[in-house]
Scaffold this motif. Sequence first.
Motif, PDB file in Angstrom:
ATOM      1  N   LEU A 106       0.874  -1.166   0.000  1.00 43.17           N
ATOM      2  CA  LEU A 106       0.000   0.000   0.000  1.00 43.17           C
ATOM      3  C   LEU A 106       0.911   1.215   0.000  1.00 43.17           C
ATOM      4  O   LEU A 106       1.767   1.354   0.887  1.00 43.17           O
ATOM      5  CB  LEU A 106      -0.873  -0.021   1.258  1.00 43.17           C
ATOM      6  N   ARG A 107       0.790   2.054  -1.005  1.00 41.45           N
ATOM      7  CA  ARG A 107       1.623   3.251  -1.147  1.00 41.45           C
ATOM      8  C   ARG A 107       0.856   4.422  -0.548  1.00 41.45           C
ATOM      9  O   ARG A 107      -0.210   4.795  -1.036  1.00 41.45           O
ATOM     10  CB  ARG A 107       1.919   3.503  -2.625  1.00 41.45           C
ATOM     11  N   ILE A 108       1.402   4.985   0.545  1.00 41.68           N
ATOM     12  CA  ILE A 108       0.747   6.082   1.260  1.00 41.68           C
ATOM     13  C   ILE A 108       1.459   7.377   0.919  1.00 41.68           C
ATOM     14  O   ILE A 108       2.636   7.559   1.249  1.00 41.68           O
ATOM     15  CB  ILE A 108       0.783   5.851   2.784  1.00 41.68           C
ATOM     16  N   ARG A 109       0.752   8.258   0.252  1.00 41.60           N
ATOM     17  CA  ARG A 109       1.355   9.532  -0.166  1.00 41.60           C
ATOM     18  C   ARG A 109       1.780  10.368   1.050  1.00 41.60           C
ATOM     19  O   ARG A 109       1.176  10.299   2.117  1.00 41.60           O
ATOM     20  CB  ARG A 109       0.377  10.322  -1.026  1.00 41.60           C
ATOM     21  N   LYS A 110       2.792  11.157   0.841  1.00 46.65           N
ATOM     22  CA  LYS A 110       3.383  11.978   1.895  1.00 46.65           C
ATOM     23  C   LYS A 110       2.348  12.833   2.612  1.00 46.65           C
ATOM     24  O   LYS A 110       2.315  12.859   3.846  1.00 46.65           O
ATOM     25  CB  LYS A 110       4.469  12.866   1.272  1.00 46.65           C
ATOM     26  N   ASP A 111       1.482  13.515   1.874  1.00 47.06           N
ATOM     27  CA  ASP A 111       0.513  14.408   2.515  1.00 47.06           C
ATOM     28  C   ASP A 111      -0.455  13.634   3.407  1.00 47.06           C
ATOM     29  O   ASP A 111      -0.790  14.087   4.503  1.00 47.06           O
ATOM     30  CB  ASP A 111      -0.228  15.267   1.493  1.00 47.06           C
ATOM     31  N   HIS A 112      -0.878  12.442   2.993  1.00 42.83           N
ATOM     32  CA  HIS A 112      -1.776  11.626   3.816  1.00 42.83           C
ATOM     33  C   HIS A 112      -1.060  11.114   5.062  1.00 42.83           C
ATOM     34  O   HIS A 112      -1.634  11.080   6.145  1.00 42.83           O
ATOM     35  CB  HIS A 112      -2.338  10.456   3.018  1.00 42.83           C
ATOM     36  N   PHE A 113       0.180  10.703   4.883  1.00 40.80           N
ATOM     37  CA  PHE A 113       0.958  10.187   6.006  1.00 40.80           C
ATOM     38  C   PHE A 113       1.166  11.266   7.066  1.00 40.80           C
ATOM     39  O   PHE A 113       0.946  11.031   8.264  1.00 40.80           O
ATOM     40  CB  PHE A 113       2.305   9.666   5.485  1.00 40.80           C
TER      41      PHE A 113
END
Length: 150
Positions: A106-113
Motif C-alpha cells: 500500500l503506497r501512502i502519499r506523503k501528505d496523507h501520512f
Amino acid sequence: MLLKDEVGMLQRVPLFSGIEPAKLKLLAFTSDRVSYGAGEILFRQGDEGDAAYVILSGRADILVDSDGGSIKVAELVPNSIVGEIAILCDVYRTATVRAASPLEALRIRKDHFLRLMREFPDMTIEMVRVLADRLSHTTADLIDARSAKQ
C-alpha cells in the motif's frame, strides 16, 4: 483485495494499530495498491521521498550503496512500513528497496501520512519508537563492524 481486508492488514502494522478502523479505511481508500515482481525496485536511494509503503505480502530487501556496490542491510516482511524516513525528514531516500519476491504494498502519499501523524499523536509516538529502535540497532551494528576491524 477488498478495502476491509486492507484495513485489517493496516491494523496489524504496529504503527497503525491504535488508529480507529474508520480512519484506516480512509487511509486505505486514499492509498494506492501497488504490485512488484521479484527484482523490481520500489524506490532508489537518492529519490525524492514522496510516499511510504506498507508491505501487504511478499518480501523486499533494503539496500544501501557503498564503494563496493550495494549492501543488503535489512529485509522487509508483511506488515512492515518503509520509506517514512524520507517523508519525516524531508530528505532524499536513504536506501533502495527491491522486491525479493512478488510483492504487494500500500503506497501512502506523503501528505496523507503527515496528516495522520498530526491527527493521531499516538501514531507519532509509535513512529518515534520505531525510529529509535532502528537507530539503536544501527549503532550496535556499527560498533560490531568497527570492533571486527580492530
